[in-house]
Design a protein around this motif. Sequence first.
Motif, mmCIF file in Angstrom:
data_model
loop_
_atom_site.group_PDB
_atom_site.id
_atom_site.type_symbol
_atom_site.label_atom_id
_atom_site.label_comp_id
_atom_site.label_asym_id
_atom_site.label_seq_id
_atom_site.Cartn_x
_atom_site.Cartn_y
_atom_site.Cartn_z
ATOM 1 N N THR A 143 0.864 -1.170 0.000
ATOM 2 C CA THR A 143 0.000 0.000 0.000
ATOM 3 C C THR A 143 0.903 1.224 0.000
ATOM 4 N N GLY A 144 0.902 1.938 -1.100
ATOM 5 C CA GLY A 144 1.762 3.109 -1.201
ATOM 6 C C GLY A 144 1.641 3.709 -2.582
ATOM 7 N N GLY A 145 2.188 4.897 -2.735
ATOM 8 C CA GLY A 145 2.201 5.530 -4.052
ATOM 9 C C GLY A 145 0.825 5.961 -4.528
ATOM 10 N N SER A 146 -0.142 6.038 -3.626
ATOM 11 C CA SER A 146 -1.500 6.488 -3.992
ATOM 12 C C SER A 146 -2.041 5.737 -5.197
ATOM 13 N N CYS A 147 -1.790 4.421 -5.253
ATOM 14 C CA CYS A 147 -2.164 3.762 -6.503
ATOM 15 C C CYS A 147 -3.105 2.579 -6.327
ATOM 16 N N THR A 148 -3.778 2.478 -5.185
ATOM 17 C CA THR A 148 -4.684 1.343 -5.005
ATOM 18 C C THR A 148 -5.811 1.370 -6.038
ATOM 19 N N VAL A 149 -6.500 2.485 -6.118
ATOM 20 C CA VAL A 149 -7.613 2.574 -7.063
ATOM 21 C C VAL A 149 -7.097 2.439 -8.500
ATOM 22 N N ARG A 150 -5.940 3.061 -8.753
ATOM 23 C CA ARG A 150 -5.358 2.968 -10.102
ATOM 24 C C ARG A 150 -5.044 1.531 -10.485
ATOM 25 N N ALA A 151 -4.568 0.750 -9.502
ATOM 26 C CA ALA A 151 -4.182 -0.627 -9.817
ATOM 27 C C ALA A 151 -5.394 -1.495 -10.118
ATOM 28 N N PHE A 152 -6.519 -1.213 -9.443
ATOM 29 C CA PHE A 152 -7.690 -2.075 -9.603
ATOM 30 C C PHE A 152 -8.593 -1.643 -10.759
ATOM 31 N N GLU A 153 -8.624 -0.348 -11.042
ATOM 32 C CA GLU A 153 -9.622 0.150 -12.004
ATOM 33 C C GLU A 153 -9.599 -0.599 -13.343
ATOM 34 N N PRO A 154 -8.431 -0.787 -13.960
ATOM 35 C CA PRO A 154 -8.471 -1.430 -15.295
ATOM 36 C C PRO A 154 -8.762 -2.928 -15.234
ATOM 37 N N LEU A 155 -8.525 -3.553 -14.094
ATOM 38 C CA LEU A 155 -8.626 -5.012 -14.028
ATOM 39 C C LEU A 155 -9.910 -5.510 -13.377
ATOM 40 N N LEU A 156 -10.667 -4.584 -12.802
ATOM 41 C CA LEU A 156 -11.865 -4.991 -12.083
ATOM 42 C C LEU A 156 -12.904 -5.687 -12.979
ATOM 43 N N PRO A 157 -13.110 -5.238 -14.220
ATOM 44 C CA PRO A 157 -14.086 -5.943 -15.060
ATOM 45 C C PRO A 157 -13.767 -7.438 -15.184
ATOM 46 N N ALA A 158 -12.498 -7.769 -15.384
ATOM 47 C CA ALA A 158 -12.136 -9.186 -15.513
ATOM 48 C C ALA A 158 -12.328 -9.919 -14.192
ATOM 49 N N MET A 159 -12.044 -9.220 -13.089
ATOM 50 C CA MET A 159 -12.182 -9.877 -11.783
ATOM 51 C C MET A 159 -13.646 -10.151 -11.461
ATOM 52 N N VAL A 160 -14.507 -9.175 -11.762
ATOM 53 C CA VAL A 160 -15.938 -9.366 -11.517
ATOM 54 C C VAL A 160 -16.485 -10.465 -12.432
ATOM 55 N N LEU A 161 -16.024 -10.442 -13.665
ATOM 56 C CA LEU A 161 -16.475 -11.475 -14.615
ATOM 57 C C LEU A 161 -16.094 -12.865 -14.104
ATOM 58 N N ALA A 162 -14.855 -13.009 -13.655
ATOM 59 C CA ALA A 162 -14.403 -14.316 -13.165
ATOM 60 C C ALA A 162 -15.239 -14.758 -11.973
ATOM 61 N N ALA A 163 -15.528 -13.812 -11.072
ATOM 62 C CA ALA A 163 -16.325 -14.170 -9.893
ATOM 63 C C ALA A 163 -17.730 -14.582 -10.303
ATOM 64 N N ARG A 164 -18.290 -13.894 -11.284
ATOM 65 C CA ARG A 164 -19.658 -14.214 -11.715
ATOM 66 C C ARG A 164 -19.710 -15.587 -12.398
ATOM 67 N N LEU A 165 -18.739 -15.858 -13.244
ATOM 68 C CA LEU A 165 -18.735 -17.155 -13.922
ATOM 69 C C LEU A 165 -18.607 -18.285 -12.904
ATOM 70 N N LYS A 166 -17.751 -18.053 -11.909
ATOM 71 C CA LYS A 166 -17.557 -19.069 -10.880
ATOM 72 C C LYS A 166 -18.845 -19.297 -10.079
ATOM 73 N N ALA A 167 -19.629 -18.218 -9.917
ATOM 74 C CA ALA A 167 -20.881 -18.337 -9.164
ATOM 75 C C ALA A 167 -22.039 -18.776 -10.052
ATOM 76 N N GLY A 168 -21.731 -19.061 -11.320
ATOM 77 C CA GLY A 168 -22.773 -19.506 -12.237
ATOM 78 C C GLY A 168 -23.666 -18.388 -12.737
ATOM 79 N N LEU A 169 -23.150 -17.155 -12.696
ATOM 80 C CA LEU A 169 -23.926 -16.007 -13.167
ATOM 81 C C LEU A 169 -23.459 -15.610 -14.559
ATOM 82 N N PRO A 170 -24.344 -14.988 -15.336
ATOM 83 C CA PRO A 170 -23.927 -14.516 -16.668
ATOM 84 C C PRO A 170 -22.969 -13.328 -16.528
ATOM 85 N N PRO A 171 -22.247 -13.034 -17.587
ATOM 86 C CA PRO A 171 -21.344 -11.874 -17.535
ATOM 87 C C PRO A 171 -22.110 -10.594 -17.204
ATOM 88 N N GLN A 172 -21.452 -9.694 -16.523
ATOM 89 C CA GLN A 172 -22.075 -8.415 -16.162
ATOM 90 C C GLN A 172 -22.103 -7.492 -17.373
#
Lengths: 742, 152
Positions: A143-172
């Motif tokens: 945690t440093g460099g004021s970059c937490t949100v920056r690090a997650f913003e571009p990758l969150l769609p893939a992370m949410v998609l993976a979680a949804r597929l694993k839960a048997g939900l359609p893509p968001q």
Amino acid sequence: MRDPDFSLANARNAADEPPSLPINRRSLLGYAASAPVVTAAVGLAVTPTKAEALPLPLTPPDTVDTYDVGDSIVQTSAPTMPLVHLSIDSSGVYTMALPRLESGTGVATALAMMIAEEAGVPLSMVRVTSADAQPELVYNQITGGSCTVRAFEPLLPAMVLAARLKAGLPPQSGRPTDPSQYKVLGKRYGKLDARDIVTGKKKFTLDQNVPGAVPTMCRMPSQIRGTVVSVNNRAAVLAMPGVIAVETIPGGGTIVGIPPGVAVMAETFGQAWDACNALNISWGNGPLAGQSDATILNTLRAAIPPLLPAPLGAIAIDAEFTWKAATACPLEVECAIVDATKPDRAEIWAGLQTPIITTQAIALDLGLPLGSVTAHVIPSGGAFGRRLFWDPVQVAAQISKKTGRICKLMYHRSDDIRHTRMRPPQVHRVRATLLPKTLLTAGNVLSYQQSIGIVRLDARHGYGEIGTATAGSLPPLVAQTVGNLGYEQFFFKTMVASPYNFGVNAKLLFPVPIEMNTVSYRSVHCNPSGTVEEIIVDEIAAKLGQDPVQFRLQFLRLPRAKLVLQTVVAAAQWGKAMPAGFAQGVGIHMESRAFSACIVELDATDPANCKVTRVTMAIDVGNPINPSGVEQQCNGGIAEAISLVLKTGVTIKDGLPQEGSYKQYRFAKMADFPKNVQIIVMPNVGDSASGMGEVGMTAPSGAIANAYARATGIKPRNFPLNAQPAFTPTPPGQLPVPTQIA
Amino acid sequence: MPSYSFNLNGSPVTVDAPADLALLWVLRDKLGLTGPKYGCGLDVCKACTCLINGKAASTCSVKMSSAAGKNVTTIEGLANGNTLHPVQQAWLDIDVPQCGFCQPGQIMAAVDLLTRTKTPTDADIDAIENMCRCGTYGRIRQAIKSAATMMP
């Protein structure tokens, strides 16, 4: 505070238009851009044209615009993002185990909002917890460099998609592309843990219920990194009521040294403190024996090579600035709970910005295999960079191992100031060279040099895991290593930029290996260097006979910087009449891809006790996830600026910081905080999110210093600027005596 | 070890403790109430502020013996069941907390102020000396003024 009118969104385009260049400017530009400063200056000096009124191009281009320290963390985090735990339960609730420390910056709430927007669910359907140390994340748990949100913003769609597929939900369907369609982002939300905070339920490290954990406090040496020669009354102290153990903290340590001292375990912290005070200890000197602020600053001055001379025909503005050391002094003191009572494993509870390397270093400290230590990352009561290192965990691990008990360690506030890590003291030498204003020309800036002599900044945490930390710390326990110097210079060069077109613009860092406990305090290099630059900018403008705001608008390189400035100029009524002894001051700053501008009003009727009375600040963080949180970070930046520019610093005398409480280290209090604060969060016009944790400090810092100069006529040079009341320090190597009010 | 009785958040408690042990450690280390925080132990930062007989006090600097027989209210005892005290509610409405560590003490100091005056002035608020390292002072000021209008 309300968000500004969305018409601001259109203003960006106006600010973006390049100034129209006179035709004779073009040939000159090509020449200046490719020539050394002296040649360029001579060429300009003998060819006076109207073009001189325009800024020179930055030479060379500022690399921080395209790659900053946050980018380096974003990049190194990305490969292991799929290993971050994000799951959806049967009732549709999303839970993320956030591999970052929530220390009050609001990252947990921001991440929850981002998940809610991406997943198309209300915020109440998202939980964000604090992940334990996850070594498999490698570089993705710092945690440093004021970059937490920056690090997650571009990758969150893939992370949410993976979680949804694993839960048997359609893509968001995902976050809307048009920010005006956002349902969660950009709206004001309170902190996820706000109700727990106001009801006293939020559990910090020392509030954790770890059965068998024993309160422990320390006496620390009479000098920074001093030694324990002998404990002269151990038996007598052991016989005191409630006392369980008295142990000297062993030396050694992996990556960084174990802090020296003597620890006392007792049934309550009150009894441990009493027992600490009763200890009779003979101390040995530390590496800074005989050193004080003055001798350290002289050493730092000697480390700065001469600045380049002003070219023929140019005038120079020369200045030297000094900054005392600064301590983060989070309200929650250094603390940790460690169970090192088992022969084959250990367990840690602490607020950690680098939990992976913490578990690895503690394993090596204890002689355990690397994977045998677990760490529970507990949201902390502030961090401000301090918790990038794991010093209290080292102490608690050793004492737990020695006593066979679970150690619940708490530093006294006095040692939290004296014996923990600080922003290094530093000297800045600046030379700006100008072509003076003439009857025919408006004058121009040819070059800006800023050389910084600084106590070396400890960066041996690397990217938060054993590989990069080891690379930074070989040979072991040496104050300055080649690896650390490499990190230090890399971090400096990827943090510190200039918002201005000042011809040849060079900021250079000259670290000196003085063995002091240092750390990347919030906005570590950006804040002092940016504040100094803002002061010189006002002095350049004055030399050229220009208004500070008009001058900045002319020389700022980037349209987003200009727009935040134009925004505060309007909101703060820049240039309005001020009573005698009062003045406005302006400052601007960019960091972690964010832009801020600030205008303050300062009451300097007593120049030795100046007070900020009004602050107007504009902040452009690209995509403001939670405007309420953005404002909070700006408020924090204002409090830091008031504290470090006007009010306080750490005084070192004979190798020991003298301050030992908030009465002596006078961080801003309620009465110091202006009653009139307006923060304008610039609307989202489609940019990605910038960092927010650090950018808020420096525009107010520069604005306060500049208001001071305008109100008092005194050039701000040595910080803090206000008079420092004398105090009686607690004697070296001792703790204060408890106060009794009843 | 002597035994002391006092009222804690409306209920009587009895605890064995040394006479000079600070009330903060009695609350935290002996009774397990972790709302009041340690920040300095010197009556300076005020993170340990609780109400003793309705008045704000730094419990780090109050001896157990002098708190005996009194009414002690910690942050845990401020709400009425699920109904927050107006000061707590204002804190949520204004979104005051950042890290939250100083906030129990800040809230108790605000409750004390609003108990003394229904119309706190800026000077009254300036007199609150509780440290906040995150810079929540501006919102605390707003929240106190807002809570003043909601006080019974």
